[in-house]
Write a protein that holds these residues in place. Sequence first.
Motif, PDB file in Angstrom:
ATOM      1  N   LEU A 148       0.834  -1.209   0.000  1.00 55.85           N
ATOM      2  CA  LEU A 148       0.000   0.000   0.000  1.00 55.85           C
ATOM      3  C   LEU A 148       0.865   1.255   0.000  1.00 55.85           C
ATOM      4  N   MET A 149       1.926   1.240   0.771  1.00 55.58           N
ATOM      5  CA  MET A 149       2.862   2.372   0.800  1.00 55.58           C
ATOM      6  C   MET A 149       3.513   2.555  -0.572  1.00 55.58           C
ATOM      7  N   LEU A 150       3.884   1.465  -1.195  1.00 52.01           N
ATOM      8  CA  LEU A 150       4.517   1.504  -2.511  1.00 52.01           C
ATOM      9  C   LEU A 150       3.564   2.087  -3.558  1.00 52.01           C
ATOM     10  N   LEU A 151       2.340   1.587  -3.619  1.00 46.80           N
ATOM     11  CA  LEU A 151       1.373   2.089  -4.593  1.00 46.80           C
ATOM     12  C   LEU A 151       1.065   3.565  -4.350  1.00 46.80           C
ATOM     13  N   SER A 152       0.925   3.952  -3.100  1.00 44.66           N
ATOM     14  CA  SER A 152       0.649   5.354  -2.780  1.00 44.66           C
ATOM     15  C   SER A 152       1.796   6.253  -3.238  1.00 44.66           C
ATOM     16  N   GLY A 153       3.014   5.799  -3.037  1.00 44.17           N
ATOM     17  CA  GLY A 153       4.178   6.569  -3.479  1.00 44.17           C
ATOM     18  C   GLY A 153       4.241   6.705  -4.986  1.00 44.17           C
ATOM     19  N   LEU A 154       3.924   5.636  -5.697  1.00 41.93           N
ATOM     20  CA  LEU A 154       3.941   5.664  -7.160  1.00 41.93           C
ATOM     21  C   LEU A 154       2.915   6.650  -7.717  1.00 41.93           C
ATOM     22  N   VAL A 155       1.682   6.496  -7.254  1.00 39.18           N
ATOM     23  CA  VAL A 155       0.601   7.353  -7.754  1.00 39.18           C
ATOM     24  C   VAL A 155       0.857   8.814  -7.367  1.00 39.18           C
ATOM     25  N   GLY A 156       1.252   9.044  -6.130  1.00 34.47           N
ATOM     26  CA  GLY A 156       1.516  10.411  -5.675  1.00 34.47           C
ATOM     27  C   GLY A 156       2.641  11.077  -6.440  1.00 34.47           C
ATOM     28  N   ALA A 157       3.715  10.341  -6.680  1.00 40.27           N
ATOM     29  CA  ALA A 157       4.842  10.912  -7.418  1.00 40.27           C
ATOM     30  C   ALA A 157       4.439  11.270  -8.842  1.00 40.27           C
ATOM     31  N   LEU A 158       3.631  10.432  -9.472  1.00 44.08           N
ATOM     32  CA  LEU A 158       3.200  10.727 -10.836  1.00 44.08           C
ATOM     33  C   LEU A 158       2.298  11.960 -10.872  1.00 44.08           C
ATOM     34  N   VAL A 159       1.426  12.085  -9.896  1.00 46.78           N
ATOM     35  CA  VAL A 159       0.555  13.268  -9.818  1.00 46.78           C
ATOM     36  C   VAL A 159       1.411  14.532  -9.662  1.00 46.78           C
ATOM     37  N   LEU A 160       2.382  14.497  -8.744  1.00 51.59           N
ATOM     38  CA  LEU A 160       3.247  15.666  -8.540  1.00 51.59           C
ATOM     39  C   LEU A 160       4.072  15.987  -9.780  1.00 51.59           C
ATOM     40  N   ALA A 161       4.647  14.967 -10.403  1.00 52.88           N
ATOM     41  CA  ALA A 161       5.477  15.188 -11.589  1.00 52.88           C
ATOM     42  C   ALA A 161       4.657  15.791 -12.729  1.00 52.88           C
ATOM     43  N   ARG A 162       3.428  15.363 -12.865  1.00 53.31           N
ATOM     44  CA  ARG A 162       2.571  15.913 -13.922  1.00 53.31           C
ATOM     45  C   ARG A 162       2.170  17.354 -13.641  1.00 53.31           C
ATOM     46  N   SER A 163       2.134  17.727 -12.372  1.00 55.05           N
ATOM     47  CA  SER A 163       1.692  19.080 -12.032  1.00 55.05           C
ATOM     48  C   SER A 163       2.831  20.096 -12.022  1.00 55.05           C
ATOM     49  N   ALA A 164       4.075  19.640 -12.074  1.00 54.28           N
ATOM     50  CA  ALA A 164       5.222  20.548 -12.043  1.00 54.28           C
ATOM     51  C   ALA A 164       5.442  21.171 -13.412  1.00 54.28           C
ATOM     52  N   LYS A 165       5.548  22.487 -13.442  1.00 54.96           N
ATOM     53  CA  LYS A 165       5.803  23.193 -14.701  1.00 54.96           C
ATOM     54  C   LYS A 165       7.267  23.059 -15.111  1.00 54.96           C
ATOM     55  N   ASP A 166       8.154  23.099 -14.132  1.00 54.17           N
ATOM     56  CA  ASP A 166       9.592  23.003 -14.376  1.00 54.17           C
ATOM     57  C   ASP A 166       9.942  21.559 -14.752  1.00 54.17           C
ATOM     58  N   PRO A 167      10.431  21.313 -15.974  1.00 55.42           N
ATOM     59  CA  PRO A 167      10.732  19.944 -16.393  1.00 55.42           C
ATOM     60  C   PRO A 167      11.814  19.272 -15.541  1.00 55.42           C
ATOM     61  N   GLN A 168      12.747  20.053 -15.034  1.00 53.51           N
ATOM     62  CA  GLN A 168      13.790  19.477 -14.178  1.00 53.51           C
ATOM     63  C   GLN A 168      13.202  19.015 -12.848  1.00 53.51           C
ATOM     64  N   LEU A 169      12.281  19.793 -12.311  1.00 52.30           N
ATOM     65  CA  LEU A 169      11.620  19.400 -11.066  1.00 52.30           C
ATOM     66  C   LEU A 169      10.772  18.142 -11.293  1.00 52.30           C
ATOM     67  N   ALA A 170      10.048  18.113 -12.387  1.00 50.77           N
ATOM     68  CA  ALA A 170       9.207  16.950 -12.697  1.00 50.77           C
ATOM     69  C   ALA A 170      10.063  15.687 -12.803  1.00 50.77           C
ATOM     70  N   GLU A 171      11.198  15.802 -13.489  1.00 47.29           N
ATOM     71  CA  GLU A 171      12.081  14.643 -13.630  1.00 47.29           C
ATOM     72  C   GLU A 171      12.704  14.268 -12.293  1.00 47.29           C
ATOM     73  N   ARG A 172      13.038  15.259 -11.490  1.00 50.17           N
ATOM     74  CA  ARG A 172      13.610  14.985 -10.165  1.00 50.17           C
ATOM     75  C   ARG A 172      12.615  14.231  -9.284  1.00 50.17           C
ATOM     76  N   ILE A 173      11.359  14.612  -9.349  1.00 49.99           N
ATOM     77  CA  ILE A 173      10.316  13.916  -8.572  1.00 49.99           C
ATOM     78  C   ILE A 173      10.278  12.440  -8.964  1.00 49.99           C
ATOM     79  N   LEU A 174      10.264  12.183 -10.273  1.00 47.12           N
ATOM     80  CA  LEU A 174      10.221  10.798 -10.737  1.00 47.12           C
ATOM     81  C   LEU A 174      11.473  10.025 -10.339  1.00 47.12           C
ATOM     82  N   GLN A 175      12.620  10.617 -10.603  1.00 44.99           N
ATOM     83  CA  GLN A 175      13.888   9.927 -10.350  1.00 44.99           C
ATOM     84  C   GLN A 175      14.102   9.662  -8.862  1.00 44.99           C
ATOM     85  N   THR A 176      13.894  10.676  -8.038  1.00 44.45           N
ATOM     86  CA  THR A 176      14.115  10.507  -6.600  1.00 44.45           C
ATOM     87  C   THR A 176      13.134   9.502  -6.010  1.00 44.45           C
TER      88      THR A 176
END
Length: 188
Positions: A148-176
């Motif tokens: 459950l923690m894993l799925l929540s982290g995956l979905v949350g990270a994708l939501v945040l990455a999609r909402s970031a305007k800065d492409p470097q920030l979006a990629e950092r969210i995914l990578q980290t």
Amino acid sequence: MRYAEDHKAQTHHRILHEAAARFRRDGIGATGLQPLMKALGLTHGGFYAHFKSKDDLVEKALRCAMDQVEGLRAQTLADDHSALAFVDMYLTSEHRDHPEWGCPLPTMSAELGQRGQPSESTDKLIHQVLSELEAGMSTVPQAGDKSLMLLSGLVGALVLARSAKDPQLAERILQTTREQLKQYIADV
């Protein structure tokens, strides 16, 4: 002009697939019935020959979206080190940039929850993914909570990455998040 016998079924299928893609890409509220039908070369009035309401379409399109990604997810989770592979598959720039092809949870479940319209199909998908993740961590104590923690982290990270305007920030969210979740899996 006479239509083929399966014309209505084909049209129904086209509407479902187009709606599933648009709901994931644009959101449920932003997807109007008239533009949806027009994109398919159909009339707005013809919609009601296929669905009782937009809510009926939403539920069926969610199931359609689930079916579209199920094969890839199931194949990834069936392999060795499945949870690690699933993290790598899920947190990609392609998944971030093309929600119309990906998991419906980041876009559709957030909107359904916000609208106060939770879906049984969303529950089914969550339970299904959790079960598959848990099976891959069956020897781990509290595998259910950890999946459950894993799925929540995956979905949350994708939501945040999609909402970031800065492409470097979006990629950092995914990578980290990808690195940290894989470390979390390795530590369990």
